[in-house]
Design a protein around this motif. Structure first.
Motif, mmCIF file in Angstrom:
data_model
loop_
_atom_site.group_PDB
_atom_site.id
_atom_site.type_symbol
_atom_site.label_atom_id
_atom_site.label_comp_id
_atom_site.label_asym_id
_atom_site.label_seq_id
_atom_site.Cartn_x
_atom_site.Cartn_y
_atom_site.Cartn_z
ATOM 1 N N LEU A 142 0.779 -1.129 0.060
ATOM 2 C CA LEU A 142 -0.052 -0.024 -0.032
ATOM 3 C C LEU A 142 0.845 1.269 0.200
ATOM 4 O O LEU A 142 1.909 1.349 0.759
ATOM 5 C CB LEU A 142 -0.857 0.023 1.131
ATOM 6 N N SER A 143 0.436 2.308 -0.738
ATOM 7 C CA SER A 143 1.273 3.448 -0.734
ATOM 8 C C SER A 143 0.476 4.653 -0.427
ATOM 9 O O SER A 143 -0.711 4.842 -1.166
ATOM 10 C CB SER A 143 1.986 3.550 -2.396
ATOM 11 N N TYR A 144 1.116 5.515 0.356
ATOM 12 C CA TYR A 144 0.387 6.651 0.628
ATOM 13 C C TYR A 144 0.425 8.006 -0.423
ATOM 14 O O TYR A 144 -0.435 8.734 -0.577
ATOM 15 C CB TYR A 144 0.870 7.296 1.834
ATOM 16 N N THR A 145 1.386 7.451 -1.285
ATOM 17 C CA THR A 145 1.489 8.497 -2.588
ATOM 18 C C THR A 145 0.955 7.616 -3.961
ATOM 19 O O THR A 145 1.405 6.361 -3.869
ATOM 20 C CB THR A 145 2.978 8.722 -2.638
ATOM 21 N N GLY A 146 0.378 8.261 -4.758
ATOM 22 C CA GLY A 146 -0.137 7.695 -5.997
ATOM 23 C C GLY A 146 0.724 7.922 -7.077
ATOM 24 O O GLY A 146 1.856 8.283 -7.024
#
Length: 366
Positions: A142-146
């Motif tokens: 999962l990434s907080y940044t797209g």
């Protein structure tokens, strides 16, 4: 369903953006059927500024060192449907090895600092929260940044399946509040001091304060140095617990958002403070970065500032124009960026990842 999280902190919001996000997410996951244990290394700097003694929707396991908790962690991991290890977790490497060896369910890494992670790797620096194998042993990242960062996590760190999970806000805790005199100002800024935000803070708050000596400016946060360029009309409020954030945001005409350099450069990385301010009904002026329009509509729900002049002009807007910004931003965040919305997304992501065959996950890496 059982979830085990090995994270930086959930008990203290001092100097970090992780704790408030986890509190809202865990609280919203509980009604969806998740039972959650959060393992937190009991560090002195968080212990001395703890602002949570009960975690709604889960339980906290505080421990002094990995050897002290290894046995209890192993038991929890063996019973878990999902184990999540996060960036900046002090024992992330040990927790990742344990998850790989013992978890019967999903092994997940959640990078809440993706832009910083990638910037460090580009500079030849190995982040301490994963080993030389990178992220290839996790079922899901999962990434907080797209945006482009999602592909970079695959190519640079070997992640097989990468999905964005952005910031969010719990509107039960961040909502319109009565203004307080000690927070009153024309422009406020709430954020921990960071060297890579300082240029933006000086351009978008300090310089306007010098230019407008009859206006009041307020900064709230932790770790500000003695040599910060204060002026007589800039007032400082030391670190505020989350309970005071609504009153802080609601006590000024405008509140400023300044993004850390690595996050702004990568884009698609909205600060949790952005959503918190909007949920409280604040009128927001922000620096610009790629992808911001995916979260708020510039000029209608949020103002953008590229220069000191932009901030000065924004402070000259009428009360009606300011009120329209407040209303629209709050409507947007309540519709799209709540903790309940993110919890539902995470629940769906985990269920889909659990059903996907390994061959399908490998396709994501191509």
């Amino acid at each position: 369903m059982r979830m085990v999280i090995f994270g930086l902190t959930v008990t203290s919001s001092w100097g970090n953006g992780h704790a408030t996000l986890w509190r809202g997410l865990i609280r919203a996951l509980a009604p969806l059927g998740w039972r959650i244990s959060f393992f937190e290394h009991d560090t002195p700097y968080y212990a001395g500024a703890r602002d949570l003694d009960h975690l709604d929707g889960g339980n906290v396991v505080l421990y002094g060192g990995w050897d002290d908790v290894a046995q209890a962690a192993a038991v929890a991991v063996r019973e878990a449907d999902a184990v999540i290890v996060t960036s900046y977790c002090p024992d992330a490497v040990q927790a990742s090895h344990l998850a790989r060896e013992s978890c019967p369910g999903l092994k997940v890494f959640y990078d809440l600092d993706t832009a910083v992670t990638l910037a460090r790797i580009e500079q030849g620096d190995q982040p301490p929260y994963f080993g030389p194998e990178g992220l290839r042993d996790f079922d899901l990242v999962l990434s907080y940044t797209g945006g482009p960062a999602l592909d970079a996590l695959k190519t640079m760190l070997g992640a097989r399946l990468v999905v964005p999970l952005y910031g969010h806000v719990d509107p039960g805790h961040h909502r319109p509040s009565q203004p307080r005199a000690e927070f009153a100002g024309d422009l406020s800024y709430l954020g921990t001091y960071a060297d890579d935000r300082q240029t933006g803070v000086e351009k978008l708050l300090v310089a306007p304060a010098v230019r407008m000596p009859d206006r009041r400016f307020v900064i709230g946060g932790a770790q500000y140095p003695q040599d910060f360029p204060w002026s007589d009309n800039i007032f400082f409020v030391r670190h505020l617990p989350p309970a005071d954030h609504p009153a802080f945001f609601c006590s000024s005409r405008l509140t400023l958002n300044v993004t850390r350099e690595a996050m702004a450069r990568k884009g698609w990385c909205p600060s949790g403070r952005l959503f918190e301010a909007a949920a409280c009904g604040a009128a927001i002026i922000s620096d610009d970065w790629p992808g911001l329009e995916s979260f708020f509509e510039p000029g209608k729900e949020i103002l953008l500032a590229h220069s000191t002049e932009d901030v000065v002009a924004a402070l000259g807007l009428s009360d009606g124009e300011i009120e329209a910004l407040r209303r629209r931003a709050r409507e947007r965040v309540l519709d799209e960026h709540t903790s309940a919305r993110r919890a539902a997304e995470l629940d769906r992501i985990l269920n889909e990842a659990a059903r996907a065959p390994a061959s399908e996950q490998m396709k994501e890496a191509v």
